[in-house]
Scaffold this active site. Structure first.
Site, PDB file in Angstrom:
ATOM      1  N   ASP A  60      -5.649   3.297  13.693  1.00 25.79           N
ATOM      2  CA  ASP A  60      -4.382   3.978  13.430  1.00 25.79           C
ATOM      3  C   ASP A  60      -4.567   5.311  12.710  1.00 25.79           C
ATOM      4  O   ASP A  60      -3.854   6.275  12.975  1.00 25.79           O
ATOM      5  CB  ASP A  60      -3.443   3.046  12.659  1.00 25.79           C
ATOM      6  CG  ASP A  60      -2.964   1.890  13.530  1.00 25.79           C
ATOM      7  OD1 ASP A  60      -2.826   2.102  14.753  1.00 25.79           O
ATOM      8  OD2 ASP A  60      -2.736   0.787  13.007  1.00 25.79           O
TER       9      ASP A  60
ATOM     10  N   ASP B 159       0.809  -1.219   0.000  1.00 29.87           N
ATOM     11  CA  ASP B 159       0.000   0.000   0.000  1.00 29.87           C
ATOM     12  C   ASP B 159       0.843   1.271   0.000  1.00 29.87           C
ATOM     13  O   ASP B 159       0.603   2.178  -0.795  1.00 29.87           O
ATOM     14  CB  ASP B 159      -0.946   0.015   1.214  1.00 29.87           C
ATOM     15  CG  ASP B 159      -2.159  -0.880   1.001  1.00 29.87           C
ATOM     16  OD1 ASP B 159      -2.448  -1.222  -0.169  1.00 29.87           O
ATOM     17  OD2 ASP B 159      -2.799  -1.238   1.997  1.00 29.87           O
TER      18      ASP B 159
ATOM     19  N   SER C  58      -2.859  -8.964   8.451  1.00 24.02           N
ATOM     20  CA  SER C  58      -2.302  -7.628   8.590  1.00 24.02           C
ATOM     21  C   SER C  58      -1.522  -7.603   9.901  1.00 24.02           C
ATOM     22  O   SER C  58      -2.075  -7.874  10.968  1.00 24.02           O
ATOM     23  CB  SER C  58      -3.446  -6.608   8.609  1.00 24.02           C
ATOM     24  OG  SER C  58      -2.947  -5.373   9.070  1.00 24.02           O
TER      25      SER C  58
ATOM     26  N   ARG D 126       2.138   5.018  17.184  1.00 25.07           N
ATOM     27  CA  ARG D 126       1.597   6.026  16.244  1.00 25.07           C
ATOM     28  C   ARG D 126       1.925   7.463  16.649  1.00 25.07           C
ATOM     29  O   ARG D 126       2.316   8.266  15.785  1.00 25.07           O
ATOM     30  CB  ARG D 126       0.082   5.850  16.060  1.00 25.07           C
ATOM     31  CG  ARG D 126      -0.378   4.785  15.052  1.00 25.07           C
ATOM     32  CD  ARG D 126       0.572   3.733  14.747  1.00 25.07           C
ATOM     33  NE  ARG D 126       0.112   2.735  13.781  1.00 25.07           N
ATOM     34  CZ  ARG D 126       0.858   1.749  13.345  1.00 25.07           C
ATOM     35  NH1 ARG D 126       2.098   1.602  13.794  1.00 25.07           N
ATOM     36  NH2 ARG D 126       0.402   0.882  12.475  1.00 25.07           N
TER      37      ARG D 126
HETATM   38  N1  ARG Z   1      -6.190  -3.297  16.943  1.00 22.04           N
HETATM   39  C1  ARG Z   1      -4.877  -2.889  17.298  1.00 22.04           C
HETATM   40  C2  ARG Z   1      -4.872  -1.425  17.642  1.00 22.04           C
HETATM   41  O1  ARG Z   1      -5.772  -0.741  17.300  1.00 22.04           O
HETATM   42  C3  ARG Z   1      -3.852  -3.262  16.275  1.00 22.04           C
HETATM   43  C4  ARG Z   1      -3.707  -2.353  15.115  1.00 22.04           C
HETATM   44  C5  ARG Z   1      -2.706  -2.876  14.155  1.00 22.04           C
HETATM   45  N2  ARG Z   1      -2.478  -1.969  13.063  1.00 22.04           N
HETATM   46  C6  ARG Z   1      -2.259  -2.351  11.816  1.00 22.04           C
HETATM   47  N3  ARG Z   1      -2.122  -1.420  10.930  1.00 22.04           N
HETATM   48  N4  ARG Z   1      -2.214  -3.613  11.461  1.00 22.04           N
HETATM   49  O2  ARG Z   1      -3.974  -0.924  18.262  1.00 22.04           O
END
Ligand code: ARG
Length: 400
Positions: free
Chosen positions: A123, A14, A174, A94
């Site tokens: 995110d 991506d 993912s 993040r």
């Molecule tokens: N659900 C988790 C969170 O919100 C994991 C997020 C993982 N992010 C990703 N882009 N795969 O912190």
């Protein structure tokens, strides 16, 4: 002069396609920024891929120590677990990545920043809210949320543009990872009844493959920060990795949960967090030895609020700063050593000691050294129960 955008670049499909898409659709020159928060992977290869995809510049920032000291430590001080289970792995990285994006934008004179998040996740919230708080003058773009391409569309777009897109079968999951743990989502995991297949795990063994003999680790803390392992001083990133290695070998630290996302969705999430959970367990135990009862009770309530706040992208907020002031104050007293015993699928605290221990043997013991005033207990208990006695008598009078 062409305007610039700083893109948070991971090296995946991506964000690689996004380099080109931002040029084609927004007319922007892309500066790719990768931030090392302790994930696996060859950063130089990622940098080269960004350049081959048409970025005008690509930088990899080593932020592992900063991540450990400025994000993991506060979160450990708060024993932060979202829904009492998830140690905030992605939620912690993040805001730090956002900070480095904003710094790169200032350096390169970019008015735009971009991230590779979709419109369903947390995110995007964390990046955009963090950026709004740090650098409100920047405009944030979210190409993946905007372009509406399927994975196949993105691959053919990338192929046609001659981009160095990662080939091979579609990644079944993912993944996000850093020093504090690893997150796994999507694919067959989206059926909450399906057991996570064995091939998703990287940092943890199956508990049935754990060593036959237990392993003990002694973790030394100063001001709530783990600073030594079995008596040897060690830097935080190395300590986290070392604890993770032992805990992971015992199959400890696998989390499988239904999570409430910020955007209102319930999602099925898998985490591998052996180091984080072992350290939080040890830290919280040492607090029980060293913190005053009332402080501890309030702290346990605030911890849950803290985890929610970080999960929901509000790292750069006055409430987080205020809560950190409380956590830092309490952490002053969290000094000492915790002995953890690792056994298949588990990590247990089996011993703790502290120069600031509030455990007083002379009042705690049932042996002859006992100095507790037993006679004082009688009056205390009488008065403690007095409100309930009055309550009960009153009720008896009303309904005889
Ligand atoms: N659900 C988790 C969170 O919100 C994991 C997020 C993982 N992010 C990703 N882009 N795969 O912190």
């Amino acid at each position: 002069m062409t305007e610039k955008v700083v893109l948070a670049y991971s090296g995946g499909l991506d964000t690689t396609v996004a380099v080109r898409w931002l040029k084609d659709n927004k007319g922007l020159d892309v500066v790719a920024v990768g931030v090392d928060v302790g994930q696996a992977g060859d950063l130089e290869a990622i940098r080269e891929r960004a350049m081959k995809s048409g970025a005008i510049d690509a930088v990899m920032v080593d932020a592992v120590d900063e991540f450990a000291s400025d994000f993991v430590v506060p979160s450990l001080h708060a024993n932060a677990l979202y829904q009492q289970k998830y140690p905030l792995v992605s939620a912690l990285s993040r805001p730090l990545i956002s900070k480095h994006l904003a710094e790169a934008a200032a350096q390169h004179g970019a008015a735009y920043v971009a991230h590779g998040c979709t419109g369903k996740g947390n995110d995007q919230v964390r990046f955009e809210v963090s950026l709004a708080a740090i650098a409100p003058e920047l405009t944030v773009l979210a190409p993946i949320r905007e372009w509406g391409m399927t994975r196949e569309d993105a691959i053919s777009y990338g192929m046609e543009a001659g981009l160095p897109i990662p080939v091979g079968p579609a990644a079944p999951y993912s993944i996000d990872e850093n020093l504090w743990g690893r997150t796994i989502e999507c694919g067959i995991l989206e059926d909450p009844m399906v057991e996570p297949p064995a091939d998703i795990w990287e940092r943890t063994a199956d508990p049935f493959d754990a060593p036959d003999e237990p392993v003990y680790l002694e973790i030394g803390f100063e001001r709530g920060v783990p600073v030594s392992l079995d008596g040897e001083a060690i830097g935080l990133p190395a300590l986290i990795r070392a604890v993770e290695k032992v805990a992971g070998a015992f199959g400890y630290g696998r989390v499988d949960m239904i999570e409430d996302r910020v955007v209102g969705i319930k999602s099925r999430e898998i985490y591998e967090v052996p180091g984080a959970l072992a350290l939080i367990t040890a830290h919280a135990d040492l607090e029980e030895l060293t913190l005053d009862r009332e402080v501890l009770r309030l702290k346990r309530v605030l911890e849950q609020r803290y985890a929610q706040l970080i999960y929901e992208g509000l790292w750069y907020s006055p409430l987080r700063e205020a809560m950190d002031a409380f956590m830092t104050e309490t952490a002053k007293h969290v000094i000492g050593t915790v002995r953890l015993r690792f056994e298949p699928g588990n990590a247990r605290v089996v011993g703790r000691e502290s120069s600031g221990s509030l455990y007083d043997y002379s009042v705690a013991t049932y042996d002859k050294e006992d100095s507790f005033d037993h006679s004082a207990a009688e009056g205390f208990v009488k008065l403690w129960g007095l409100p309930l006695k009055i309550w009960a008598r009153t009720k008896q009078k009303l309904n005889p």
